[in-house]
Structure formats: structure tokens, C-alpha cells
Design a protein around this motif. Structure first.
Motif, PDB file in Angstrom:
ATOM      1  N   GLY A 104       0.818  -1.212   0.000  1.00  0.00           N
ATOM      2  CA  GLY A 104       0.000   0.000   0.000  1.00  0.00           C
ATOM      3  C   GLY A 104       0.851   1.262   0.000  1.00  0.00           C
ATOM      4  O   GLY A 104       0.535   2.239  -0.704  1.00  0.00           O
ATOM      5  N   ALA A 105       1.944   1.239   0.757  1.00  0.00           N
ATOM      6  CA  ALA A 105       2.837   2.408   0.798  1.00  0.00           C
ATOM      7  C   ALA A 105       3.490   2.644  -0.558  1.00  0.00           C
ATOM      8  O   ALA A 105       3.655   3.801  -0.983  1.00  0.00           O
ATOM      9  N   ILE A 106       3.858   1.581  -1.249  1.00  0.00           N
ATOM     10  CA  ILE A 106       4.485   1.721  -2.568  1.00  0.00           C
ATOM     11  C   ILE A 106       3.504   2.333  -3.565  1.00  0.00           C
ATOM     12  O   ILE A 106       3.874   3.199  -4.381  1.00  0.00           O
ATOM     13  N   LEU A 107       2.250   1.918  -3.518  1.00  0.00           N
ATOM     14  CA  LEU A 107       1.238   2.521  -4.403  1.00  0.00           C
ATOM     15  C   LEU A 107       1.095   4.014  -4.120  1.00  0.00           C
ATOM     16  O   LEU A 107       0.966   4.831  -5.049  1.00  0.00           O
ATOM     17  N   GLU A 108       1.114   4.372  -2.844  1.00  0.00           N
ATOM     18  CA  GLU A 108       1.014   5.784  -2.475  1.00  0.00           C
ATOM     19  C   GLU A 108       2.215   6.566  -2.988  1.00  0.00           C
ATOM     20  O   GLU A 108       2.074   7.680  -3.511  1.00  0.00           O
ATOM     21  N   LEU A 109       3.402   6.001  -2.864  1.00  0.00           N
ATOM     22  CA  LEU A 109       4.606   6.675  -3.344  1.00  0.00           C
ATOM     23  C   LEU A 109       4.592   6.826  -4.869  1.00  0.00           C
ATOM     24  O   LEU A 109       5.048   7.846  -5.407  1.00  0.00           O
ATOM     25  N   MET A 137       7.446   0.837   7.830  1.00  0.00           N
ATOM     26  CA  MET A 137       8.139   2.118   7.672  1.00  0.00           C
ATOM     27  C   MET A 137       9.612   1.996   8.038  1.00  0.00           C
ATOM     28  O   MET A 137      10.482   2.601   7.400  1.00  0.00           O
ATOM     29  N   ALA A 138       9.912   1.208   9.074  1.00  0.00           N
ATOM     30  CA  ALA A 138      11.301   1.022   9.483  1.00  0.00           C
ATOM     31  C   ALA A 138      12.102   0.315   8.395  1.00  0.00           C
ATOM     32  O   ALA A 138      13.264   0.663   8.131  1.00  0.00           O
ATOM     33  N   SER A 173      13.621   3.504  16.170  1.00  0.00           N
ATOM     34  CA  SER A 173      14.021   2.450  17.107  1.00  0.00           C
ATOM     35  C   SER A 173      13.746   1.070  16.528  1.00  0.00           C
ATOM     36  O   SER A 173      14.507   0.120  16.744  1.00  0.00           O
ATOM     37  N   CYS A 174      12.667   0.935  15.756  1.00  0.00           N
ATOM     38  CA  CYS A 174      12.376  -0.331  15.083  1.00  0.00           C
ATOM     39  C   CYS A 174      13.427  -0.610  14.016  1.00  0.00           C
ATOM     40  O   CYS A 174      13.881  -1.752  13.860  1.00  0.00           O
ATOM     41  N   ARG A 175      13.848   0.436  13.307  1.00  0.00           N
ATOM     42  CA  ARG A 175      14.879   0.256  12.275  1.00  0.00           C
ATOM     43  C   ARG A 175      16.189  -0.257  12.889  1.00  0.00           C
ATOM     44  O   ARG A 175      16.846  -1.142  12.335  1.00  0.00           O
TER      45      ARG A 175
END
Length: 349
Positions: A165-170, A212-213, A252-254
Motif C-alpha cells: 500500500g505504501a508503494i502505491l502511495e509513493l 516504515m522502518a 528504534s524499530c529500524r
């Protein structure tokens, strides 16, 4: 309408399997301590062997998770199946010790049950043939143990769909940078297929934060496009504070994901440090395993026979004949009311 965050907080993944870092560490320490107490009286070695520490157990679980991922790839199981199987495996060993139940057997059970949980059909006989030296009975022997260990929480929320979904948004926001976005997509998926499964991120972060991380690991500025900072001068301090908290969680997750970069997958067993670290741990595990639970097939048979013997026990005086049908019905009702919880009693260590 409920937000995505609100829906996630209603899931079993959040309610049962989300912990603070200190909370997860304490739970693992408790599991390790109880296992030592249960196993020590059953061992005949004199003096007794050194038991694994909680930290050493975590390292062994991580090592066997890689074996699980490689077995899933060899069996040509889809990404979602191997991810769910890995999550089940890691959840099981939060409240169960590798000294109590053998990870080499539970990882096979996790693969089969992960397939069922994801609705992917694979014949049990075919899976056992693929896993050399494994019988169908061995795969099934730990199935109920696994179900209890994961607290019957079979719904696993993965970050892979969030990434799509994030890739489609980008792609919509940056139409002139398709090549860059596609490259980031491929690399981020590799992170989610490996790094996220070997570390503790599933226990501490939401799927969107993990996604996101992973994206931040491969192309940091793309995350800034998806989560832009509020404009200065708007006077909305709450928005700025929220953005700060979000970015802190992602960062912090990254850091946790970077502990196990996906490049390690190809040569994990070949590096000298891995060989040097794992060989003594595996030997140590061999010396302190629970002798009563090392063979899951035999354990399952023994429990089945025990249950059958209980059913065959001769009944006491015929209460219905002595005191009438009303009392007989009352006895049956009391037995139902005092039965174990619907999910069964907790498994002994």
C-alpha cells in the motif's frame, strides 16, 4: 469508522503478543527459570549440567528460525506462510523453553500449521517427504502443543501488505521516480522476509511501524514523503509531538531490524562467528534437555494412552439407581461446571 490503529488494538496480536522490551525480557527469564526447576530433578548427570541462560535461548531460537525460513524456501512455501510459521515458532518459545521442547521438531510443526493458518493447502505426506528424515507423525506430534503455546491466536498481521500500500502511495506522489520506488520495494521486502522474522519487532511494534522502518533502512527520504513533518508556524504543537513520537518509533524499530540484515541469509552458517557461537550452545542444549519431552511422538502417545485409561476406569456405585435420576443429572452438571478451561490447562514445562 474505526481507524487502522484502533482495529489493530482489537487484534489478538496486540492484546496477547505485544510487550515492552522489559516485559518480554522478564517473561523469557521466567520461562527459563521454570524450565530449569522442572528439568533438574529429571536429569541423572552428576554433577548436573550447566543450563542455558535466557539470552542463550534467544540466540538458539533465532538460529532455528533461520533453519525454518530455509526449510520453507526449500518446500516452496509462499512468503506469507513462512512468515506466519516463523511468528508462531518465536511466540511458542516466549513461554516455552528450548530445553523443554526440541526446536528442531517444533519448526516442522510450525511450517505445517502456518500453511493451515494462511489457508495454503499442502499435503502432510508431501511436506514430510520434503523434510528429509521426517515422518508425518513427527510433524503432527507437536501441533496441539504449538496451539497452546501461541494461545490459540492464529491471526498474524504482517507488514508486507502495508508495504504494498505504501508503494502505491509513493508511485502516485512521485510519478517521475518509479525506478527508485521499485528498487526500494524489492529491498524492503527482503528486510521484512528476513530481518523482521529474526528480531523481536513483531512483539514491540505495529505492522505499519515495521514496514516504515524497513523502508527507512533502504531509502530514508521515502518515509519523509509518507510521513511529512507538520509545517512550522501552524501553532499545532500536538501534531508536531505526534510526528516526533512516530518517527522515534520507526527509528528504534529500524535499529532492531539492522541487527539482522537480509544479506546474512545467504551465508549465516558459513561465517566463523556463527559457527563459533552456535556449536557450544547446541552442545550445551543436548546436555540439559528435558528427557521426558525430547521425543514428541512418544509424549503424544503416552498422553493419549493416559486419557484412554481414564475413560476405561470402572465407574463408582450407580448413583442413578441409588438416589434417582435427578441426582445423576446433578453429578453430570457439576462435572461440566468444574471442567478445565475450554483451551485446556497450561502445558507443564
Amino acid at each position: 469508522m474505526a481507524t487502522e490503529d484502533e482495529r489493530y488494538r482489537q487484534s489478538s496480536q496486540y492484546r496477547l503478543w505485544s510487550f515492552t522490551r522489559a516485559g518480554l525480557q522478564d517473561l523469557r527469564a521466567t520461562t527459563n527459570s521454570l524450565a530449569k526447576q522442572q528439568i533438574a530433578p529429571r536429569l541423572t548427570a552428576n554433577p548436573p549440567p550447566d543450563f542455558l541462560t535466557a539470552e542463550e535461548e534467544v540466540r538458539l531460537v533465532r538460529f532455528h528460525t533461520i533453519e525454518l525460513i530455509q526449510a520453507a524456501q526449500f518446500c516452496e512455501l509462499p512468503t506469507e506462510v513462512r512468515s506466519t510459521a516463523a511468528v508462531f515458532f518465536r511466540r511458542f518459545y516466549v513461554t516455552n523453553s528450548v530445553m523443554t521442547y526440541p526446536p528442531t521438531e517444533l519448526l516442522k510443526t510450525s511450517l505445517f500449521f502456518g500453511s493451515k493458518a494462511e489457508g495454503y493447502y499442502i499435503r502432510l505426506s508431501r511436506l514430510s517427504e520434503k523434510l528429509s528424515g521426517t515422518t508425518s507423525e513427527q510433524i503432527l506430534a507437536g501441533e496441539f502443543l504449538l496451539c497452546q503455546g501461541v494461545r490459540f491466536a492464529f491471526d498474524v498481521r504482517h507488514p508486507l501488505r502495508a508495504l504494498d500500500g505504501a508503494i502505491l502511495e509513493l508511485q502516485q506522489r512521485l510519478p517521475n521516480e518509479q525506478s527508485r520506488i521499485n528498487k526500494a520495494h524489492v529491498r524492503a521486502r527482503e528486510v521484512l522476509k528476513f530481518s523482521a522474522l529474526l528480531t523481536d519487532v513483531y512483539f514491540h511494534y505495529t505492522p505499519s511501524q515495521i514496514m516504515m522502518a524497513a523502508l527507512q533502512m533502504v531509502d530514508r527520504t521515502l518515509v519523509d514523503v509518507l510521513v511529512p513533518a507538520p509545517h512550522s508556524g501552524t501553532g499545532d504543537g500536538a501534531a508536531g509531538e505526534m510526528h516526533k513520537n512516530i518517527m522515534h518509533a520507526i527509528a528504534s524499530c529500524r535499529v532492531m531490524l539492522e541487527e539482522e540484515p537480509p544479506e546474512r541469509m545467504a551465508n549465516y552458517w558459513e561465517t566463523p562467528e556463527t559457527i563459533k557461537a552456535m556449536k557450544p550452545l547446541r552442545k550445551k542444549l543436548q546436555r540439559c534437555r528435558d528427557p521426558d519431552r525430547v521425543d514428541l511422538v512418544a509424549l503424544q502417545k503416552a498422553r493419549r494412552e493416559q486419557a484412554l485409561n481414564k475413560e476405561k476406569k470402572p465407574a463408582g456405585p450407580a448413583e442413578g439407581e441409588m438416589f434417582g435420576e435427578a441426582i445423576s443429572r446433578e453429578v453430570k452438571r457439576r462435572k461440566v461446571d468444574t471442567a478445565d478451561d475450554v483451551f485446556g490447562p497450561p502445558m507443564p514445562l
